[in-house]
Design a protein around this motif. Structure first.
Motif, PDB file in Angstrom:
ATOM      1  N   LEU A   1       0.830  -1.210   0.000  1.00 26.60           N
ATOM      2  CA  LEU A   1       0.000   0.000   0.000  1.00 26.60           C
ATOM      3  C   LEU A   1       0.861   1.256   0.000  1.00 26.60           C
ATOM      4  O   LEU A   1       1.928   1.295   0.623  1.00 26.60           O
ATOM      5  CB  LEU A   1      -0.928   0.012   1.218  1.00 26.60           C
ATOM      6  N   SER A   2       0.379   2.273  -0.679  1.00 27.10           N
ATOM      7  CA  SER A   2       1.099   3.542  -0.702  1.00 27.10           C
ATOM      8  C   SER A   2       0.975   4.247   0.650  1.00 27.10           C
ATOM      9  O   SER A   2       0.069   3.963   1.440  1.00 27.10           O
ATOM     10  CB  SER A   2       0.528   4.439  -1.800  1.00 27.10           C
ATOM     11  N   LYS A   3       1.890   5.167   0.906  1.00 29.71           N
ATOM     12  CA  LYS A   3       1.848   5.923   2.161  1.00 29.71           C
ATOM     13  C   LYS A   3       0.558   6.733   2.263  1.00 29.71           C
ATOM     14  O   LYS A   3      -0.010   6.888   3.347  1.00 29.71           O
ATOM     15  CB  LYS A   3       3.059   6.840   2.256  1.00 29.71           C
ATOM     16  N   LYS A   4       0.103   7.243   1.141  1.00 28.39           N
ATOM     17  CA  LYS A   4      -1.129   8.028   1.134  1.00 28.39           C
ATOM     18  C   LYS A   4      -2.321   7.175   1.565  1.00 28.39           C
ATOM     19  O   LYS A   4      -3.146   7.598   2.392  1.00 28.39           O
ATOM     20  CB  LYS A   4      -1.371   8.596  -0.261  1.00 28.39           C
ATOM     21  N   THR A   5      -2.425   5.992   0.982  1.00 33.90           N
ATOM     22  CA  THR A   5      -3.542   5.103   1.321  1.00 33.90           C
ATOM     23  C   THR A   5      -3.461   4.681   2.786  1.00 33.90           C
ATOM     24  O   THR A   5      -4.481   4.644   3.484  1.00 33.90           O
ATOM     25  CB  THR A   5      -3.527   3.868   0.407  1.00 33.90           C
ATOM     26  N   LEU A   6      -2.269   4.367   3.255  1.00 34.93           N
ATOM     27  CA  LEU A   6      -2.104   3.990   4.666  1.00 34.93           C
ATOM     28  C   LEU A   6      -2.513   5.151   5.579  1.00 34.93           C
ATOM     29  O   LEU A   6      -3.113   4.939   6.636  1.00 34.93           O
ATOM     30  CB  LEU A   6      -0.662   3.586   4.955  1.00 34.93           C
ATOM     31  N   GLY A   7      -2.202   6.380   5.169  1.00 37.11           N
ATOM     32  CA  GLY A   7      -2.574   7.540   5.965  1.00 37.11           C
ATOM     33  C   GLY A   7      -4.089   7.681   6.089  1.00 37.11           C
ATOM     34  O   GLY A   7      -4.599   8.135   7.118  1.00 37.11           O
ATOM     35  N   GLU A   8      -4.803   7.274   5.047  1.00 38.07           N
ATOM     36  CA  GLU A   8      -6.265   7.332   5.084  1.00 38.07           C
ATOM     37  C   GLU A   8      -6.844   6.200   5.936  1.00 38.07           C
ATOM     38  O   GLU A   8      -7.860   6.376   6.615  1.00 38.07           O
ATOM     39  CB  GLU A   8      -6.820   7.240   3.662  1.00 38.07           C
ATOM     40  N   LEU A   9      -6.195   5.063   5.882  1.00 34.90           N
ATOM     41  CA  LEU A   9      -6.712   3.883   6.586  1.00 34.90           C
ATOM     42  C   LEU A   9      -6.358   3.895   8.073  1.00 34.90           C
ATOM     43  O   LEU A   9      -7.197   3.567   8.922  1.00 34.90           O
ATOM     44  CB  LEU A   9      -6.155   2.611   5.932  1.00 34.90           C
ATOM     45  N   VAL A  10      -5.115   4.182   8.369  1.00 33.48           N
ATOM     46  CA  VAL A  10      -4.644   4.110   9.767  1.00 33.48           C
ATOM     47  C   VAL A  10      -3.902   5.409  10.143  1.00 33.48           C
ATOM     48  O   VAL A  10      -2.684   5.448  10.150  1.00 33.48           O
ATOM     49  CB  VAL A  10      -3.742   2.885   9.997  1.00 33.48           C
TER      50      VAL A  10
END
Length: 295
Positions: free
Chosen positions: A99-108
């Motif tokens: 997962l990209s850092k951006k997506t991880l930032g949205e998820l967790v």
């Protein structure tokens, strides 16, 4: 003519008298027996030659039969073993890097750097990573998030089937397990298109002592690999319960990125889309897909 001369003529005449019928018959019988004996001797001499010829013919036939039987047995022994189509993918990406850092930032939020790799005997076959976070460390109420991405790759096996078939079975099992989770309330199932070859999203409410959790599970299959994204959130210490629709939106995004990472790790450029654009979206989990075999 003297008496002596007449007597000698009479004796010669007696000697020249033809044989009597009985004597003549005996002579004929002796001749016939002699002829039969001669013919028998000729036949007897011919018999061994005939027997030898017949014997050779019989042996030749037996040899041919044995040869044919041997060739038949060899043919049966040499029959090809069943084969299956080779698996499309031979490895998995690093689970904590899918997962990209951006997506991880949205998820967790606040937890994008806390990925924990799961234990595995073979990372090319089974891999996982999990993240969790509290966006304000639990002060004055908090939002809790937990994310887990797992991947399972199947090799083709002549006894069990192709990697693709085995992945289909495991995909169906994962969906069924998500639908039948203990304590699940208000469960909903949704088929997804454009995420691998098959994808299904399952969501439900789960009541725990810490609060009301919203669980989202997305199961996707791309060729011989199954990706499962488990994502849940809750409002703790009096904070509001997150919206299930918002959570599902980012869970689907995570599943798409994970599927794309599988393709990229194997030399492809698929970014989460279907490996065949002509394929229709997968059926819902309530369909008659086959139940899964062991992973």
């Amino acid at each position: 003519m003297s008496e002596g001369t007449m007597q000698r003529r009479a004796q010669r005449a007696d000697l020249e008298v033809p044989a009597t019928p009985s004597r003549q018959g005996g002579t004929d019988r002796r001749a016939r027996r002699t002829g039969r004996l001669n013919r028998a001797l000729v036949c007897a001499a011919a018999v061994p030659t005939m027997l030898i010829a017949a014997g050779c013919s019989s042996d030749s036939g037996s040899g041919d039969d044995a040869k044919k039987a041997s060739e038949s047995a060899s043919s049966a022994t040499a029959s090809p073993s069943p084969t299956v189509q080779a698996a499309a993918y031979s490895k998995l990406p690093e689970a904590c890097q899918v997962l990209s850092k951006k997506t991880l930032g949205e998820l967790v939020p606040k937890g994008s750097k806390s990925g924990k790799e799961g234990k595995s005997d073979d990372l090319s076959t089974r891999a996982s990573c999990s993240w969790d976070s509290l966006d304000n460390n639990g002060v004055d109420g908090s939002q809790f998030r937990w994310l887990n991405v797992s991947m399972l790759r199947f090799e083709s096996d002549a006894a069990r089937g192709s990697g693709d078939e085995l992945a289909r079975e495991y995909y169906a099992k994962q969906v069924k397990d998500a639908q039948s989770a203990a304590g699940a309330k208000n469960a909903k199932t949704e088929s997804l298109g454009g995420t691998g070859d098959q994808a299904t999203a399952v969501r439900y409410d789960l009541k725990k002592k810490e609060g009301a959790f919203k669980q989202q599970t997305v199961v996707a299959r791309v060729e011989n690999v199954v990706v499962t994204v488990d994502y849940n959130g809750a409002g703790l210490a009096g904070d509001k319960t997150p919206d299930a629709g918002d959570l599902m939106k980012v869970a689907k995004k995570a599943a798409g990125e994970a599927v794309g990472s599988v393709s990229e790790a194997n030399g492809g450029s698929d970014s989460g889309g279907s490996s065949d654009a002509s394929k229709s979206p997968s059926k819902s989990a309530g369909s008659s897909e086959s139940s899964a075999g062991k992973a």
